[in-house]
Design an enzyme around this catalytic site. Structure first.
Site, PDB file in Angstrom:
ATOM      1  N   HIS A  29       0.823  -1.214   0.000  1.00 55.02           N
ATOM      2  CA  HIS A  29       0.000   0.000   0.000  1.00 55.02           C
ATOM      3  C   HIS A  29       0.855   1.262   0.000  1.00 55.02           C
ATOM      4  CE1 HIS A  29      -2.826  -2.904   2.090  1.00 55.02           C
ATOM      5  NE2 HIS A  29      -3.559  -2.483   1.079  1.00 55.02           N
ATOM      6  N   ARG A  55      -6.818   6.177   0.143  1.00 57.26           N
ATOM      7  CA  ARG A  55      -6.664   5.261   1.269  1.00 57.26           C
ATOM      8  C   ARG A  55      -5.505   5.685   2.173  1.00 57.26           C
ATOM      9  NH1 ARG A  55      -7.391  -0.927  -0.701  1.00 57.26           N
ATOM     10  NH2 ARG A  55      -5.799  -0.411  -2.237  1.00 57.26           N
ATOM     11  N   ASP A 222     -13.401  -6.350  -6.169  1.00 56.26           N
ATOM     12  CA  ASP A 222     -12.847  -6.359  -4.821  1.00 56.26           C
ATOM     13  C   ASP A 222     -13.472  -5.199  -4.053  1.00 56.26           C
ATOM     14  OD1 ASP A 222     -11.379  -6.310  -2.504  1.00 56.26           O
ATOM     15  OD2 ASP A 222      -9.422  -6.402  -3.477  1.00 56.26           O
ATOM     16  N   GLU A 248     -15.903  -9.921  -4.019  1.00 59.01           N
ATOM     17  CA  GLU A 248     -14.916 -10.249  -2.988  1.00 59.01           C
ATOM     18  C   GLU A 248     -14.953  -9.309  -1.792  1.00 59.01           C
ATOM     19  OE1 GLU A 248     -10.040 -10.061  -2.792  1.00 59.01           O
ATOM     20  OE2 GLU A 248     -10.970 -11.108  -4.471  1.00 59.01           O
ATOM     21  N   GLU A 276      -8.788 -12.197   3.108  1.00 54.53           N
ATOM     22  CA  GLU A 276      -7.453 -11.606   3.215  1.00 54.53           C
ATOM     23  C   GLU A 276      -7.222 -10.917   4.557  1.00 54.53           C
ATOM     24  OE1 GLU A 276      -6.664  -7.469   1.216  1.00 54.53           O
ATOM     25  OE2 GLU A 276      -7.975  -8.584  -0.126  1.00 54.53           O
ATOM     26  N   HIS A 325      -4.335 -14.274  -1.136  1.00 54.99           N
ATOM     27  CA  HIS A 325      -4.233 -12.867  -1.507  1.00 54.99           C
ATOM     28  C   HIS A 325      -2.777 -12.546  -1.840  1.00 54.99           C
ATOM     29  CE1 HIS A 325      -3.513  -8.590  -0.054  1.00 54.99           C
ATOM     30  NE2 HIS A 325      -4.353  -8.422  -1.055  1.00 54.99           N
ATOM     31  N   GLU A 345      -3.401 -15.174  -7.563  1.00 57.96           N
ATOM     32  CA  GLU A 345      -3.526 -13.734  -7.772  1.00 57.96           C
ATOM     33  C   GLU A 345      -2.169 -13.092  -8.007  1.00 57.96           C
ATOM     34  OE1 GLU A 345      -5.523  -9.804  -5.674  1.00 57.96           O
ATOM     35  OE2 GLU A 345      -4.785 -11.398  -4.361  1.00 57.96           O
TER      36      GLU A 345
END
Length: 401
Positions: A29, A55, A222, A248, A276, A325, A345
């Protein structure tokens, strides 16, 4: 064969609130400006206007990357990365070290059990402490593989398929299709506070990608814990005409009854997935009992490889898939041994999803990326997890013991 003992454990961090921002690494992130992963994405904080656009505005990147290295008394080392940063360093150096040093390099399950039980009183149901334990566990597997000269997937019993096929998570499924991925998973941008208008906007995004990608390419959403059952049900049915493969993590992890109800109400043929942000084996047992179709643990957050193997067994017993994840090599070596993981993924960490960038860049050296959406098992045929620590990164070791 006499195996060495573990002599030292060390913990560093990069990025996070007390270091340079945008460092990437294990905390994926923590990216720079103009990155899709920090664009307008629906979250549990989106209902507050000041935290809606980004975020990072509510602190998703404050932890940073934790790096744990374990050294055997013969000089060999293993390491791993996760999301726990400076606080994870404290836990490793001031608490968990006592369960690691002096043990044989093969004592992975013993160390794992001791770490779990010794942190019960402050670990809760996962989060930072479980991320830290996961990182230690992965470092131990890396060390063991390097000591015996085998890739981790062979320590787990060997591959059940010749290659791993991937779907891509990112803002541009159409670009993922061009790169050879089997599907594309997009973040939702709106939530219950946006009402039906939010549903219409996200459905329009799905419809646009369906038109660009054709009828057969997988498309998924997601929702990152941002919805409630009613909103998620309406969104799922509105997306059904566009052949959405799954929806998801619509709900926060503790809402097991909500997941049970969502699975009951979802359109026929559309899968419901989550996991996750679940952080214990017990939570995955309860999640499995809701009847969802795919469990999605993060091996760096759920207790490590040792727990991931147990989660896969729970899912297999119920006829469910386990598709971890992200997590790059730490997932690759696991899923190629799981019979209930037919695909995996790949998280697109390039800012515009136009190129393939290793997920944990720049902290891992030799981290593979898919070619035409696939990684052959031969790519994994290096001892341990097959990657090395990039010591040119600005590693900080705030605690020692």
């Amino acid at each position: 064969m006499t195996l060495p003992k573990i002599k030292h454990v060390r913990a560093w961090f990069i990025g996070g609130a007390t270091a340079e921002q945008g460092a990437g690494g294990g905390d994926y992130h923590d990216q720079g400006a103009n990155h899709w992963i920090d664009d307008h994405i629906a979250t549990p904080m989106s209902k507050y206007k000041q935290y809606e656009q980004s975020r990072q505005s509510f602190g998703i990147n404050v932890l940073g990357t934790l790096i744990v290295e374990v050294e055997a008394d013969n000089g060999q080392t293993g390491f791993a990365v996760s999301t726990a940063g400076e606080m994870g360093c404290f836990i490793v150096e001031k608490h968990l070290n006592r369960f690691i040093e002096g043990k044989c390099v093969s004592d992975i399950k013993l160390i794992h059990d001791q770490m779990l039980n010794a942190t019960l009183y402050y670990a809760g149901s996962g989060g930072l402490v479980m991320n830290t334990i996961s990182c230690v566990d992965l470092a131990l597997w890396d060390l063991f593989g390097k000591v015996v000269g085998l890739p981790v997937y062979k320590l787990l019993g060997g591959a059940v398929r010749d290659e791993i096929q991937f779907y891509a998570t990112g803002a541009r499924p159409d670009l993922a299709q061009e790169m050879g991925f089997i599907g594309g998973k997009m973040p939702t941008h709106w939530g219950p506070h946006d009402g039906d208008a939010g549903i219409r906007k996200d459905v329009a995004m799905v419809a646009d990608m369906r038109e660009k990608c054709g009828p057969d390419f997988w498309l998924m959403l997601d929702c990152w814990m941002s919805q409630d059952v009613n909103y998620a049900t309406k969104l799922a049915h509105a997306c059904a005409p566009y052949n959405l493969k799954w929806i998801e993590e619509c709900l926060p992890p503790q809402q097991y009854e909500g997941y049970r109800e969502l699975k009951r109400q979802a359109p026929a043929g559309m899968m419901v997935t989550s996991g996750e942000h679940h952080g214990t084996l017990q939570s995955f047992r309860t999640l499995s009992e809701t009847g969802i179709d795919i469990m999605q643990p993060d091996v760096g957050w759920c207790g490590g490889l040792t727990t991931l193997v147990e989660i896969a067994a729970i899912a297999k017993a119920r006829g469910q898939l386990v598709v971890p994840h992200g997590s790059s090599v730490y997932s690759h070596h696991a899923v190629i041994t799981f019979t209930n993981t037919p695909f995996s993924e790949f998280l697109m960490t390039s800012p515009d999803c136009a190129t393939l960038r290793p997920q944990f860049d720049p902290i891992l050296l030799g981290e593979p990326v898919p070619e035409r959406g696939r990684i052959h098992k031969s790519v994994l045929d290096k001892p341990g997890f097959g990657v090395e620590l990039n010591r040119d990164c600005n590693l900080k070791r705030p605690y020692q013991h």
